[in-house]
Design a protein around this motif. Structure first.
Motif, short mmCIF file in Angstrom:
data_model
loop_
_atom_site.label_atom_id
_atom_site.label_comp_id
_atom_site.label_asym_id
_atom_site.label_seq_id
_atom_site.Cartn_x
_atom_site.Cartn_y
_atom_site.Cartn_z
N ARG A 267 0.86 -1.18 0.00
CA ARG A 267 0.00 0.00 0.00
C ARG A 267 0.89 1.23 0.00
O ARG A 267 1.67 1.45 0.93
CB ARG A 267 -0.89 0.02 1.25
N TYR B 138 -0.08 -5.83 1.48
CA TYR B 138 -1.52 -6.07 1.57
C TYR B 138 -1.86 -7.10 2.65
O TYR B 138 -2.86 -6.97 3.35
CB TYR B 138 -2.06 -6.53 0.21
N ASP C 194 -1.70 -5.54 5.90
CA ASP C 194 -2.82 -4.62 6.07
C ASP C 194 -4.11 -5.36 6.44
O ASP C 194 -4.97 -4.80 7.13
CB ASP C 194 -3.04 -3.80 4.79
N GLY D 285 -6.91 -2.59 -1.14
CA GLY D 285 -6.68 -1.70 -2.27
C GLY D 285 -7.45 -2.15 -3.50
O GLY D 285 -8.15 -3.17 -3.46
#
Length: 493
Positions: A83, A90, A93, A177
């Motif tokens: 990100r 990711y 995240d 995302g």
């Protein structure tokens, strides 16, 4: 900061509209959630008054009815996709998002890996999630997706995907995302729900572009500026215009996929509930703009900030020439140049005069203050102190932080921590100011003015360090930099 957006109205009308959509589908809705559920700083910049956590607060209004599915593409795990805004992968995240959602009392029913094909890193992450007590589901690559609709809507297409167990009327599908497969997850779930005899519908929540603003409205152009790396382009929704005779705005990817999506709906339900991509949306942000002039000006500034950001990226060796060209086109459409930012020219003039890095800031009343490089402070640190003096009504000749306080910090940096630059960074000067405030009423008065920096526009004549950028971000200062380095070193941090 001037306000152009009614945040309280937004929270009430947005949650009410989502409830209406749930009811229209018989009591269960899969809501594809584009963008960020929280920390939506782009929206807060172009719609002054919109709070970065507004969408989270809106979901909290629906907390008892909602649960969350987080989608992540297995290929993104395999290639350790990062990100760009927070600098973590990711898969990391995913853990962060689960922690945040649960800390707000929102239910996370599981993580779904899309385009799963046995990727080694994805399998390892799946095991990690299971050990942490997180339910994990697999959705597989479907050959010919999205065009091969007979295969997609069959037991060998969506039917092969794991069915995600949900219990509540609103299922929010989100992701770290773009390109994570949120829409495909929603459609797969609709297929499985239909086979089980469960009535369920689909809707899409995207803040931008705002469907009921003009195509070339600055707020919508600012969205294009934010997505130049994705090649997104705002367009008039031709399906909505044909169906209702009403001009609305959507973006190219949704318009291009709508005929396919419509056909998938027809294969699952027999008929499609929607006549246009705009019909699918539930965004009410456009109805909550209370001062269009303020939002237009904020959006012009946002496009210029994106332009400077791209120039810095190019200086750092990134391949962003197409993005720079697209941003120049958008600026031309808005009738602005980089010099439209009032803080740019004073900063450049200070550097031309001193031969050293400088920075300038536009305060809420329109006053411009400048920070120059000195033996004690970098330009950004000097700028913060000068801005606080102006905001607190303190004489500009008064030293907020005594050299007696600064010099021991410099000694620590250079002689004990091995730092070559003795000048104080912004975080260091703020710590020095806070220490001074304990015994100095004037410094305390300056500290109390810190919150007034939020929303101020600033420009630096050199690329700022990560430390300074992070500090200004925390303070809410909107920063741009010239694509120039303070030194000729090859490595910068």
């Amino acid at each position: 900061m001037k306000i152009g957006f009614d945040n309280d109205k937004y929270l009430k009308t947005q949650s009410a509209h989502i409830r209406e959509r749930i009811t229209s589908f018989g009591g269960k809705l899969y809501l594809e959630f584009g963008g960020k559920i929280f920390d939506d700083y782009h929206a807060s910049r172009v719609l002054p008054g919109f709070l970065p956590d507004s969408k989270m607060k809106m979901l909290l209004e629906l907390r008892d009815e909602a649960e969350i599915i987080i989608a992540i593409c297995a290929n993104d795990i395999e290639k350790s996709k990062v990100r760009g805004d927070i600098g973590i992968t990711y898969d990391q995240d995913i853990l962060r998002l689960i922690d945040i959602y649960t800390s707000f009392g929102l239910s996370v029913c599981g993580v779904v890996m899309t385009q799963f094909g046995g990727q080694q890193s994805a399998v390892a992450f799946e095991e990690k999630l299971k050990k942490l007590g997180v339910r994990v589901y697999r959705h597989y690559t479907i050959e010919g997706y999205p065009a091969n609709i007979p295969l997609i809507v069959s037991d060998e297409g969506f039917g092969k995907n794991d069915y995600i167990e949900t219990t509540r009327s609103l299922v929010v599908v989100t992701a770290p995302g773009p390109g994570s497969g949120k829409m495909a997850v929603c459609l797969s779930q609709l297929y499985h729900e239909h086979k089980r005899g469960v009535q369920a519908g689909y809707a899409k929540f995207e803040t931008f572009p705002i469907w009921n603003l003009p195509l070339k409205h600055p707020v919508n152009l600012a969205y294009e500026a934010a997505t130049t790396d994705l090649n997104d382009v705002n367009m008039i929704d031709p399906f909505h215009l044909e169906a209702y005779g009403e001009t609305t705005v959507n973006y190219n990817r949704d318009i291009e996929i709508f005929p396919v999506l419509n056909t998938i709906f027809e294969r699952i339900f027999g008929t499609s509930p929607y006549k246009s991509p705009t019909d699918m949306g539930v965004n009410m942000a456009g109805n909550c703009i209370i001062d269009d002039t303020v939002c237009c000006e904020a959006s012009r500034q946002e496009v210029i900030r994106r332009y400077y950001k791209a120039l810095v990226a190019a200086k750092n060796g990134e391949a962003v020439q197409n993005e720079i060209f697209a941003l120049e086109v958008l600026m031309k459409q808005l009738g602005v140049t980089a010099e439209y930012r009032r803080c740019v020219q004073p900063a450049l003039a200070a550097t031309e005069k001193t031969g050293q890095p400088a920075a300038a800031m536009e305060l809420p009343d329109g006053k411009i203050v400048v920070g120059k490089t000195s033996n004690l402070l970098g330009a950004s640190s000097a700028l913060i102190l000068n801005a606080l003096k102006a905001l607190a009504g303190i004489n500009s000749e008064i030293d907020l932080v005594s050299p007696v306080v600064i010099e021991p910090i410099q000694d620590l940096k250079v002689n004990h921590l091995g730092n070559k630059n003795p000048r104080l960074h912004t975080d260091e000067v703020l710590l020095a100011l806070s220490i001074s405030a304990a015994t100095n009423p004037t410094a305390e008065k300056a500290m109390q003015a810190l919150s007034l920096l939020r929303g101020c526009e600033m420009h630096s004549t050199v690329i700022l360090s990560e430390v300074d950028l992070h500090t200004f971000s925390k303070l809410g200062v909107l920063v741009t930099c010239e694509p120039a380095r303070q030194t000729n070193s090859l490595y910068h941090k």
